[in-house]
Design an enzyme around this catalytic site. Sequence first.
Site, PDB file in Angstrom:
ATOM      1  N   HIS A   1     -12.825   3.451  -0.080  1.00 18.12           N
ATOM      2  CA  HIS A   1     -12.910   1.654   0.905  1.00 18.12           C
ATOM      3  C   HIS A   1     -13.384   0.922   0.649  1.00 18.12           C
ATOM      4  O   HIS A   1     -13.316  -0.346   1.297  1.00 18.12           O
ATOM      5  CB  HIS A   1     -13.812   2.445   2.049  1.00 18.12           C
ATOM      6  CG  HIS A   1     -12.820   3.800   3.220  1.00 18.12           C
ATOM      7  ND1 HIS A   1     -13.765   4.499   4.062  1.00 18.12           N
ATOM      8  CD2 HIS A   1     -11.803   4.107   3.302  1.00 18.12           C
ATOM      9  CE1 HIS A   1     -12.589   5.072   4.591  1.00 18.12           C
ATOM     10  NE2 HIS A   1     -11.799   4.762   3.669  1.00 18.12           N
TER      11      HIS A   1
ATOM     12  N   ASN B   1       0.336  -1.107  -0.448  1.00 22.66           N
ATOM     13  CA  ASN B   1       0.325  -0.045   0.104  1.00 22.66           C
ATOM     14  C   ASN B   1       1.203   1.200  -0.185  1.00 22.66           C
ATOM     15  O   ASN B   1       1.385   1.632   1.242  1.00 22.66           O
ATOM     16  CB  ASN B   1      -0.683   0.062   1.640  1.00 22.66           C
ATOM     17  CG  ASN B   1      -1.684   1.280   1.251  1.00 22.66           C
ATOM     18  OD1 ASN B   1      -1.679   1.842   0.985  1.00 22.66           O
ATOM     19  ND2 ASN B   1      -2.505   1.391   1.888  1.00 22.66           N
TER      20      ASN B   1
ATOM     21  N   ARG C   1     -11.313  15.595   7.398  1.00 27.30           N
ATOM     22  CA  ARG C   1     -11.900  16.179   6.007  1.00 27.30           C
ATOM     23  C   ARG C   1     -13.854  17.192   6.364  1.00 27.30           C
ATOM     24  O   ARG C   1     -14.101  15.836   7.505  1.00 27.30           O
ATOM     25  CB  ARG C   1     -12.632  14.740   5.625  1.00 27.30           C
ATOM     26  CG  ARG C   1     -11.074  14.637   4.568  1.00 27.30           C
ATOM     27  CD  ARG C   1     -10.988  13.717   3.505  1.00 27.30           C
ATOM     28  NE  ARG C   1      -9.802  12.615   4.251  1.00 27.30           N
ATOM     29  CZ  ARG C   1      -9.999  11.039   3.845  1.00 27.30           C
ATOM     30  NH1 ARG C   1     -10.855  11.128   2.419  1.00 27.30           N
ATOM     31  NH2 ARG C   1      -9.406  10.821   4.481  1.00 27.30           N
TER      32      ARG C   1
ATOM     33  N   GLU D   1      -8.059  -5.144   5.020  1.00 22.07           N
ATOM     34  CA  GLU D   1      -7.918  -4.561   3.506  1.00 22.07           C
ATOM     35  C   GLU D   1      -7.083  -5.780   3.017  1.00 22.07           C
ATOM     36  O   GLU D   1      -6.900  -6.200   1.583  1.00 22.07           O
ATOM     37  CB  GLU D   1      -8.256  -3.443   3.233  1.00 22.07           C
ATOM     38  CG  GLU D   1      -9.073  -2.543   4.100  1.00 22.07           C
ATOM     39  CD  GLU D   1      -9.172  -1.149   4.172  1.00 22.07           C
ATOM     40  OE1 GLU D   1      -9.189  -0.172   3.179  1.00 22.07           O
ATOM     41  OE2 GLU D   1      -8.573  -0.658   5.380  1.00 22.07           O
TER      42      GLU D   1
ATOM     43  N   ARG E   1      -3.037  -1.938  -3.488  1.00 17.59           N
ATOM     44  CA  ARG E   1      -3.554  -0.938  -3.604  1.00 17.59           C
ATOM     45  C   ARG E   1      -4.064   0.035  -4.211  1.00 17.59           C
ATOM     46  O   ARG E   1      -2.992   0.887  -4.156  1.00 17.59           O
ATOM     47  CB  ARG E   1      -3.955  -1.231  -1.815  1.00 17.59           C
ATOM     48  CG  ARG E   1      -5.119   0.431  -1.607  1.00 17.59           C
ATOM     49  CD  ARG E   1      -4.648   0.739  -0.187  1.00 17.59           C
ATOM     50  NE  ARG E   1      -6.622   1.881  -0.270  1.00 17.59           N
ATOM     51  CZ  ARG E   1      -5.757   3.445   0.056  1.00 17.59           C
ATOM     52  NH1 ARG E   1      -5.286   3.404   1.114  1.00 17.59           N
ATOM     53  NH2 ARG E   1      -7.245   3.744   0.638  1.00 17.59           N
TER      54      ARG E   1
END
Length: 398
Positions: free
Chosen positions: A181, A7, A241, A385, A92
């Site tokens: 996601h 990743n 965010r 993940e 990823r």
Amino acid sequence: MKVLVINCGSSSLKYQLINPSTEEVFAIGLCDRIGIPGSKFEYEVPATDFELEIEQDLPTHKEALELVLNTLTAEGHGVIGDIQEVDAIGHRLVHGGEEFTESVLLDAKVIAGVEANNDLAPLHNPANLLGVTTCMELIPGKPNVGVFDTAFHQTMPAKAFMYPLPYADYAELKVRKYGFHGTSHKYVSGLANELLGNPEHSKVIVCHLGNGASISAVKDGKSVDTSMGLTPLQGLMMGTRCGDIDPAAALFIKAKRNLTDKEIDTRMNKESGILGIFEKSSDCRDLENAANSGDERAQLALDMMTYRIRAYIASYAAAMGGVDMICFTGGIGENSDSIRAKSVEGLEFMGVELDAAVNGVRKKGSVKLSTATSKVAIYKIQTNEELVIARDTFEIVK
Ligand code: AMP
């Protein structure tokens, strides 16, 4: 089979060496602050609890990956004798646009196809692809597979993914909701369906609550809506965010404060959310501690965050015509009992009943949190993940 999961961010490289069949993690770690003074390298062997943390100059991703490969094969604490024991590399990749609806074997043509979406994820995609080209250079002859954050949400119907903007903005610029996601939503909703006994029809809501946060509505195993949009800025209130706001608010602030495009973008992505309201930290533990000590701004941020989660849950239940299971995952969803409780508070009208006693118990793995009489099951599920990336890689190269 041994799959190296990578990743790669602009200044970081997270890695795991996994057997996708047994789910065994041979090694896990991180290269941080690549290209920035104070680079750090972390390496852990779960089977022996061996841990290594060193500061080492890592000017580029190449030096970072070299260090990873040298450590994986090092005498003593290495977990493989030779790098040739790595069967495949799973990456990823953040944005696959509309072209990539599932994971894919990476070659020059596919990489060019991913690059075509770089405009949609200018911070993430180039960094992700840098990981791919570095692996191709340093581990030659091994297959590389790309697993997209957006792919799982490509099943959304047009009524959910279209924005009511001029149609030409979709047709010519591909402006629409993509969602992110995806690997986490896929893994957690898959487990939810197993826990439900794999019914033919199921309605699952996954709340992935971490520093970045998104909710998805998953009907019969397929994502039918999700809260993030063209970029990961839309939807829930997150660590830094803002999530959903009136788009005109951004234009108003930009004009009044005389900001550049970059400055308003930074304001919404890096200075808003929990940090924007609480002002002292973007971390949820700090937020909860402060709220517990009577900090009113912390309490306001918590109230805003959980109010929005609750509203999304109810709206997705309405969108699917019901809900069988609500799942909480991610750093906050898995660990914060009070945020889980506040996120479903008031949803008793739709048959959602949280068992407060079970919710308060710290336990790893998948835990049922609803009462015996609740019409809707509530679970906390530990996301994984990296395992999804390793499994997809295995499926493609086997
Ligand atoms: P993630 O992005 O999934 O790694 O999640 C990071 C977020 O999880 C941060 O805001 C952390 O403060 C939060 N988090 C981790 N552990 C806890 C905890 N025990 N209670 C509340 N929040 C937590």
